[in-house]
Enzyme design. Structure first.
Site, PDB file in Angstrom:
ATOM      1  N   HIS A   1      23.591  46.315  34.876  1.00  0.00           N
ATOM      2  CA  HIS A   1      24.928  46.439  34.299  1.00  0.00           C
ATOM      3  C   HIS A   1      25.717  45.140  34.300  1.00  0.00           C
ATOM      4  O   HIS A   1      26.803  45.085  33.756  1.00  0.00           O
ATOM      5  CB  HIS A   1      25.739  47.517  35.030  1.00  0.00           C
ATOM      6  CG  HIS A   1      26.168  47.095  36.405  1.00  0.00           C
ATOM      7  ND1 HIS A   1      25.340  47.126  37.483  1.00  0.00           N
ATOM      8  CD2 HIS A   1      27.345  46.601  36.857  1.00  0.00           C
ATOM      9  CE1 HIS A   1      25.988  46.682  38.547  1.00  0.00           C
ATOM     10  NE2 HIS A   1      27.197  46.348  38.198  1.00  0.00           N
TER      11      HIS A   1
HETATM   12  C1  UD1 Z   1      32.338  47.380  37.861  1.00  0.00           C
HETATM   13  C2  UD1 Z   1      32.551  46.249  38.870  1.00  0.00           C
HETATM   14  C3  UD1 Z   1      31.211  45.772  39.403  1.00  0.00           C
HETATM   15  C4  UD1 Z   1      30.399  46.924  39.947  1.00  0.00           C
HETATM   16  C5  UD1 Z   1      30.280  47.998  38.873  1.00  0.00           C
HETATM   17  C6  UD1 Z   1      29.487  49.186  39.321  1.00  0.00           C
HETATM   18  C7  UD1 Z   1      34.438  44.703  38.528  1.00  0.00           C
HETATM   19  C8  UD1 Z   1      34.805  43.355  38.083  1.00  0.00           C
HETATM   20  N1  UD1 Z   1      33.180  45.088  38.245  1.00  0.00           N
HETATM   21  O1  UD1 Z   1      31.626  46.867  36.771  1.00  0.00           O
HETATM   22  O2  UD1 Z   1      31.427  44.840  40.445  1.00  0.00           O
HETATM   23  O3  UD1 Z   1      29.115  46.457  40.315  1.00  0.00           O
HETATM   24  O4  UD1 Z   1      31.604  48.409  38.505  1.00  0.00           O
HETATM   25  O5  UD1 Z   1      29.319  50.100  38.276  1.00  0.00           O
HETATM   26  O6  UD1 Z   1      35.262  45.395  39.094  1.00  0.00           O
HETATM   27  N2  UD1 Z   1      32.766  52.933  31.590  1.00  0.00           N
HETATM   28  C9  UD1 Z   1      32.651  54.245  31.232  1.00  0.00           C
HETATM   29  N3  UD1 Z   1      32.941  55.194  32.172  1.00  0.00           N
HETATM   30  C10 UD1 Z   1      33.338  54.891  33.420  1.00  0.00           C
HETATM   31  C11 UD1 Z   1      33.470  53.534  33.764  1.00  0.00           C
HETATM   32  C12 UD1 Z   1      33.168  52.576  32.854  1.00  0.00           C
HETATM   33  O7  UD1 Z   1      32.275  54.563  30.116  1.00  0.00           O
HETATM   34  O8  UD1 Z   1      33.590  55.821  34.222  1.00  0.00           O
HETATM   35  C13 UD1 Z   1      32.406  51.896  30.585  1.00  0.00           C
HETATM   36  C14 UD1 Z   1      33.585  51.392  29.806  1.00  0.00           C
HETATM   37  O9  UD1 Z   1      33.158  51.113  28.527  1.00  0.00           O
HETATM   38  C15 UD1 Z   1      33.928  50.090  30.522  1.00  0.00           C
HETATM   39  C16 UD1 Z   1      32.556  49.608  30.954  1.00  0.00           C
HETATM   40  O10 UD1 Z   1      31.833  50.788  31.278  1.00  0.00           O
HETATM   41  O11 UD1 Z   1      34.610  49.191  29.717  1.00  0.00           O
HETATM   42  C17 UD1 Z   1      32.563  48.688  32.127  1.00  0.00           C
HETATM   43  O12 UD1 Z   1      33.271  49.303  33.221  1.00  0.00           O
HETATM   44  P1  UD1 Z   1      34.091  48.370  34.244  1.00  0.00           P
HETATM   45  O13 UD1 Z   1      34.656  49.209  35.312  1.00  0.00           O
HETATM   46  O14 UD1 Z   1      35.023  47.477  33.499  1.00  0.00           O
HETATM   47  O15 UD1 Z   1      32.990  47.403  34.830  1.00  0.00           O
HETATM   48  P2  UD1 Z   1      31.549  47.696  35.402  1.00  0.00           P
HETATM   49  O16 UD1 Z   1      30.562  47.010  34.525  1.00  0.00           O
HETATM   50  O17 UD1 Z   1      31.333  49.151  35.686  1.00  0.00           O
END
Ligand code: UD1
Length: 353
Positions: free
Chosen positions: A207
């Site tokens: 991820h």
């Molecule tokens: C975040 C953390 C990372 C951790 C990871 C675990 C930061 C900077 N990054 O990254 O350190 O390893 O979580 O998963 O805080 N999304 C969904 N549903 C959800 C959550 C996210 O669809 O419940 C999608 C959205 O499109 C979102 C993308 O995933 O924009 C990324 O989610 P985000 O929380 O921004 O970062 P992670 O890549 O999950």
């Protein structure tokens, strides 16, 4: 009056760190602990499922921040959490890990002169292109007490000029979560449900933006996974960020069609750990999975150039791996050329206790 403590939960990896501490604190008379969920992760299988598995109650506060750019997530978390603190005025704030909410809530606490404790302090990848590295640096610089998992973390903090009396080595809280629900993990035969044999398959999780946000890189990784699956089955539990990119880059179908590739949605904690526990190897770019595989003695190939968890390499079963070397490294595992390592000191499932 008992000391009031806020435990900050936000995204998937923070739930496993908050849970053991919450359960330890609710047994104590001197304090009253409540969970603040910032809402960075919000899908059922990225959030609620973890609360259920780890027997966490409904959060006392849910800030419902959701997705966004780093500035949006950090800024919205600060605004919302500041309002909570002004109303509730906790005596202590405990932030965990290195997600955006960790730094955001530490900043709020520090500016309101509320003592902040950082659990999982001192980790450094020395790669400032990783958003988590910025979060770690900021959080450690402004927290009052730094709870570290390993000696290298203590050394990093001392090298940054942090006085010894702010540093306390406590061990690795993630592994407490494993022990908390070990019976259920051992009782779940996820591999069997997928028709797989224990030790005879790999688990993949990806991820990190550096691996999944670039089309060339993700296409090359997809090809590697398809080729590895020709030799041994692989289970790929796809994070929402990665699922979005695979679809956007037209790569998803390649994985769907590939023999030996099992594509799954993100899994809850118990089922995912059950799958990892009986895996032959894991390919990942996660931080926590490097630690969990070290704890379980499972070969782990980490698709990153650096790790903030070097002890998983020096003592544990982890190895950093460039994408170009991935297939050869999997072959090394399959022919038994891999050190299963040992558990680092204090990684014993008793950190919260
Ligand atoms: C975040 C953390 C990372 C951790 C990871 C675990 C930061 C900077 N990054 O990254 O350190 O390893 O979580 O998963 O805080 N999304 C969904 N549903 C959800 C959550 C996210 O669809 O419940 C999608 C959205 O499109 C979102 C993308 O995933 O924009 C990324 O989610 P985000 O929380 O921004 O970062 P992670 O890549 O999950």
């Amino acid at each position: 009056m008992p000391t009031t403590i806020h435990l900050i939960a936000a995204a998937r990896p923070t739930f496993m760190k908050v849970a053991p501490l919450y359960h330890a604190l609710v047994r104590e008379n001197w304090c009253s602990a409540s969970i603040v969920h910032t809402g960075q992760h919000y899908d059922t299988n990225m959030s609620d499922a973890f609360f259920l598995d780890l027997r966490l109650p409904e959060p006392a506060y849910h800030l419902e921040i959701g997705s966004g750019t780093h500035a949006e997530q950090t800024g919205r978390t600060m605004i919302a959490y500041e309002a909570v603190c002004l109303r509730d005025r906790p005596d202590t704030i405990i932030v965990v890990g290195d997600v955006n909410a960790t730094a955001a809530c530490a900043l709020v606490g520090a500016k309101l002169c509320i003592p902040v404790i950082h659990l999982e302090a001192g980790l450094r990848s020395r790669d400032r292109s990783m958003p988590e590295e910025i979060n770690r640096l900021v959080t450690d610089a402004i927290s009052d007490l730094l709870w570290t998992p390993s000696e290298d973390a203590d050394e990093n903090l001392k090298a940054e000029g942090i006085p010894q009396d702010r540093i306390e080595r406590v061990g690795n809280i993630m592994l407490d979560a494993f022990e908390l629900v070990r019976d259920k993990i051992e009782g779940a035969d996820v591999a069997g449900e997928l028709g797989l044999t224990s030790q005879k398959y790999g688990v993949v999780t990806l991820h990190r933006p550096s691996n999944v946000d670039d089309v060339t890189e993700l296409a090359a990784l997809t090809d590697c996974i398809v080729r590895i699956a020709q030799a041994t089955p692989v289970v790929f539990a796809i994070h929402p960020r990665t699922a979005g990119r695979l679809n956007e880059f037209g790569l998803h179908d390649r994985l769907v069609r590939a023999p030996g590739v099992h594509l799954l949605e993100p899994m809850n904690y118990i089922r995912f750990m059950a799958l990892v526990r009986t895996a032959g190897f894991v390919i990942t770019d996660s931080g926590g999975i490097q630690e969990e595989t070290t704890y379980l003695g499972i070969p782990c190939l980490t698709l990153r150039e650096t790790t903030e968890r070097p002890i998983t390499i020096t003592l544990g079963s982890n190895r950093l791996c460039r994408r170009e070397h991935l297939i050869n490294s999997v072959n090394d595992v399959l022919v038994g050329r891999w050190v299963r390592g040992q558990r680092p000191p204090l990684w014993d499932g008793n950190t919260a206790g």
